[in-house]
Design a protein around this motif. Structure first.
Motif, PDB file in Angstrom:
ATOM      1  N   ALA A 253     -83.646  81.135 -14.582  1.00  0.00           N
ATOM      2  CA  ALA A 253     -83.703  81.026 -12.534  1.00  0.00           C
ATOM      3  C   ALA A 253     -81.942  82.287 -13.122  1.00  0.00           C
ATOM      4  O   ALA A 253     -81.836  82.656 -14.206  1.00  0.00           O
ATOM      5  N   LEU A 254     -81.802  82.127 -11.719  1.00  0.00           N
ATOM      6  CA  LEU A 254     -80.649  83.492 -11.749  1.00  0.00           C
ATOM      7  C   LEU A 254     -79.460  83.065 -11.215  1.00  0.00           C
ATOM      8  O   LEU A 254     -79.851  81.972 -10.677  1.00  0.00           O
ATOM      9  N   SER A 255     -77.949  82.826 -12.309  1.00  0.00           N
ATOM     10  CA  SER A 255     -77.085  82.687 -11.363  1.00  0.00           C
ATOM     11  C   SER A 255     -76.275  83.247 -11.380  1.00  0.00           C
ATOM     12  O   SER A 255     -76.403  84.806 -11.069  1.00  0.00           O
ATOM     13  N   ARG A 495     -73.780  71.570 -17.462  1.00  0.00           N
ATOM     14  CA  ARG A 495     -74.999  71.159 -16.662  1.00  0.00           C
ATOM     15  C   ARG A 495     -76.121  72.189 -15.789  1.00  0.00           C
ATOM     16  O   ARG A 495     -74.790  72.768 -15.372  1.00  0.00           O
ATOM     17  N   PHE A 496     -77.204  72.347 -16.439  1.00  0.00           N
ATOM     18  CA  PHE A 496     -77.802  73.102 -14.517  1.00  0.00           C
ATOM     19  C   PHE A 496     -77.722  72.851 -14.102  1.00  0.00           C
ATOM     20  O   PHE A 496     -78.391  71.495 -14.104  1.00  0.00           O
ATOM     21  N   PRO A 497     -77.907  73.285 -12.925  1.00  0.00           N
ATOM     22  CA  PRO A 497     -77.696  72.690 -11.731  1.00  0.00           C
ATOM     23  C   PRO A 497     -79.962  72.142 -11.021  1.00  0.00           C
ATOM     24  O   PRO A 497     -80.283  72.935 -11.703  1.00  0.00           O
ATOM     25  N   ARG A 498     -79.746  71.458 -10.352  1.00  0.00           N
ATOM     26  CA  ARG A 498     -81.393  71.318  -9.904  1.00  0.00           C
ATOM     27  C   ARG A 498     -82.129  72.298  -9.321  1.00  0.00           C
ATOM     28  O   ARG A 498     -81.209  72.923  -8.414  1.00  0.00           O
ATOM     29  N   ALA A 499     -82.952  73.355  -9.759  1.00  0.00           N
ATOM     30  CA  ALA A 499     -82.932  74.317  -8.887  1.00  0.00           C
ATOM     31  C   ALA A 499     -83.966  74.258  -7.915  1.00  0.00           C
ATOM     32  O   ALA A 499     -84.329  72.908  -6.934  1.00  0.00           O
ATOM     33  N   SER A 504     -84.907  80.508  -8.284  1.00  0.00           N
ATOM     34  CA  SER A 504     -85.510  80.540  -9.096  1.00  0.00           C
ATOM     35  C   SER A 504     -85.976  81.840  -8.321  1.00  0.00           C
ATOM     36  O   SER A 504     -86.457  82.402  -7.543  1.00  0.00           O
ATOM     37  N   ASN A 505     -86.743  82.009  -9.395  1.00  0.00           N
ATOM     38  CA  ASN A 505     -88.517  83.150  -9.721  1.00  0.00           C
ATOM     39  C   ASN A 505     -89.219  83.174  -9.468  1.00  0.00           C
ATOM     40  O   ASN A 505     -89.440  82.941 -10.650  1.00  0.00           O
TER      41      ASN A 505
END
Length: 527
Positions: A253-255, A495-499, A504-505
């Motif tokens: 996914a993008l951030s 931490r990565f957040p929940r998508a 997302s892509n």
């Protein structure tokens, strides 16, 4: 006896010739060590010659064919990549010196980290043992030509260095990956492997950037990188306003982090490169691919020279690439540029739909186009943006950021259609968002107060990854850039957040499956 003497002289006479022949070549990787492409013999590169000069620090190693995995092999494979990349970019960008000066220093092993950087004084590479494998970032031509790409863009467009906008930083990272791809295409052996996948718009060793470094990071932070490399130019990411993105996200996914967001432009670049190849020929040859790579580099050179540095920098560069194609190539590649930039949402359809069908004049001579692009460079002004440092856990002090803002008159169509200066409020919002993601990723040195870090073998790795620094200034603390690094995973604790649906892509999953079916060489020791 009389017969033996001439024979002995003949044998002795051949020895210097064989020695000279051996010293005329070195062995070097064609692409990343895990690309599947074996080392090949290459002419000994001279880093002290050419428009762009390099100097590898430390003890020089004599040129010869060294076995893979040895210091001699790593030294000369890095030197070959530097010389090849520098010779490619210098005439296209019109460069005769680096931002730091006439010679750019190179440290092939600066210490321990899965990292590499450019800091306006040198290119620095590292090593890291992960399990039984030691990874040397300077062993990969992908990583070497990526970092060199930062230095080339900095020499060409230094106004981007301190631009506190996510899209400006992300484009710098994208340019590094584009530099790795275009530099690789200077080798006939790489073009032979890349030609069909690129024509068919498929992934290949060319699209997979830094497979070996990606593998090392994946072992310690699996979600942080692609499944087969550090970043893949074959992707389906579309533009989303980075103001709306999270600070971090898995590689799927993008951030708002600049390496993550860079993949939007790099993906468009790879797709356009495929389109340009097909425009040139239904059955393109090696020569056509080499020519297309050069044409793409010219488009990037012209566009970055003329595009104003603003928060929406992706759109600025894209629009100016369309105009550069009109000026330099009489619109030859317009269909590929417009279709891809609109599809990727980098340019709105309304801005280019009338242009797509418009006739174009005969292309101007290359020298005229280059001079015109330089003449159209916008004038840089600065906007002072301030905010309270308490928001980032610091003392009650004022953080000062000088944001470059450029505006310009337009002489061409696409750029004038897309150029919309958002005003001081947009600059301030973009600057605040950029600084927020810097602190979220622990990229700001708020302790040393020195613009240039003193790096030693014992420097903690988190300190190596500080891209910016706060220094004392009248009225508070001034934020400035220290370096660009290659993207080395998350800081500890992030931490990565929940998508969510916006992060997302959706198209990425299908292409991930396509990529995972590609064959790869079994993993080796990497040095």
């Amino acid at each position: 006896m009389p017969r033996t003497k001439p024979a002995a002289k003949k044998t002795t006479a051949k020895r210097p010739a064989r020695k000279a022949a051996a010293a005329a070549v070195i062995s070097a990787w064609q692409d990343d060590p895990l690309s599947g492409l074996p080392p090949i013999p290459r002419p000994v590169p001279n880093l002290a010659k050419g428009a762009l000069k390099f100097k590898i620090k430390g003890t020089a190693i004599p040129p010869q064919v060294y076995p893979g995995g040895t210091p001699g092999f790593r030294y000369w494979t890095a030197a070959e990549a530097l010389r090849r990349g520098g010779d490619f970019w210098a005439p296209l960008l019109g460069l005769s010196r680096w931002q730091p000066g006439a010679v750019l220093g190179v440290s092939l092993d600066k210490g321990t980290d899965l990292n590499a950087y450019y800091d306006r004084s040198e290119l620095a590479f590292f090593h890291e043992a992960v399990g039984k494998t030691t990874y040397y970032s300077g062993e990969s031509p992908d990583v070497v030509c990526h970092e060199m790409g930062h230095a080339c863009l900095d020499a060409h467009r230094p106004q981007l260095w301190d631009a506190p906008f996510i899209e400006a930083g992300a484009f710098h990272e994208s340019f590094g990956d584009m530099s790795a791809i275009l530099s690789a295409l200077q080798l006939p052996s790489v073009r032979a492997v890349a030609l069909k996948p690129l024509k068919d718009y498929k992934p290949s060793p060319l699209s997979r950037c830094a497979e070996q470094l990606g593998e090392g990071i994946r072992k310690v932070d699996k979600p942080a990188v692609d499944k087969d490399c550090l970043r893949n130019a074959y992707n389906a990411f579309k533009y989303v306003d980075p103001q709306t993105l999270p600070d971090s996200a898995p590689a799927t996914a993008l951030s708002a982090e600049v390496h993550s967001f860079s993949r939007v432009f790099t993906g468009a670049f790879y797709e356009i490169l495929s389109g340009m190849l097909n425009i040139r020929s239904k059955a393109p040859t090696d020569a056509v691919l080499a020519s297309v790579a050069t044409d793409m580099a010219y488009l990037l050179s012209d566009a970055t020279a003329a595009a104003p540095v603003q928060p929406d920098y992706f759109a600025q560069v894209a629009a100016h690439m369309v105009d550069a194609d009109t000026s330099r190539f009489a619109g030859k590649y317009r269909a590929a540029l417009v279709a891809t930039f609109v599809k990727r949402r980098i340019l709105p359809k309304t801005a280019v739909q009338s242009l797509a069908a418009a006739p174009v004049a005969k292309a101007a001579p290359a020298a005229v186009v280059a001079r015109a692009a330089m003449a159209r460079r916008p004038t840089t002004q600065f906007q002072k943006v301030t905010f309270n440092a308490q928001a980032f856990g610091l003392e009650d002090k004022t953080v000062i950021v000088m944001a470059p803002v450029e505006r310009k008159p337009f002489q061409t169509a696409a750029a004038s259609l897309i150029h919309q200066y958002g005003g001081p409020d947009k600059v301030e919002q973009a600057t605040h968002r950029f600084v927020k993601q810097l602190f979220a990723h622990d990229r700001v040195d708020s302790d040393s107060g020195t613009r240039k870090a003193s790096i030693t073998d014992s420097t903690p790795r988190e300190q190596l990854r500080k891209t910016h620094v706060l220094t004392k200034a009248p009225g508070g603390l001034k934020l400035t850039r220290r370096l660009f690094h290659c993207g080395c995973g998350r800081p500890i604790g992030l931490r990565f957040p929940r998508a969510t649906g916006t992060e997302s892509n959706g198209e990425q999953e299908a292409q991930d499956q396509d990529r995972s079916s590609q064959t790869r060489r079994p993993q080796d020791a990497g040095g």
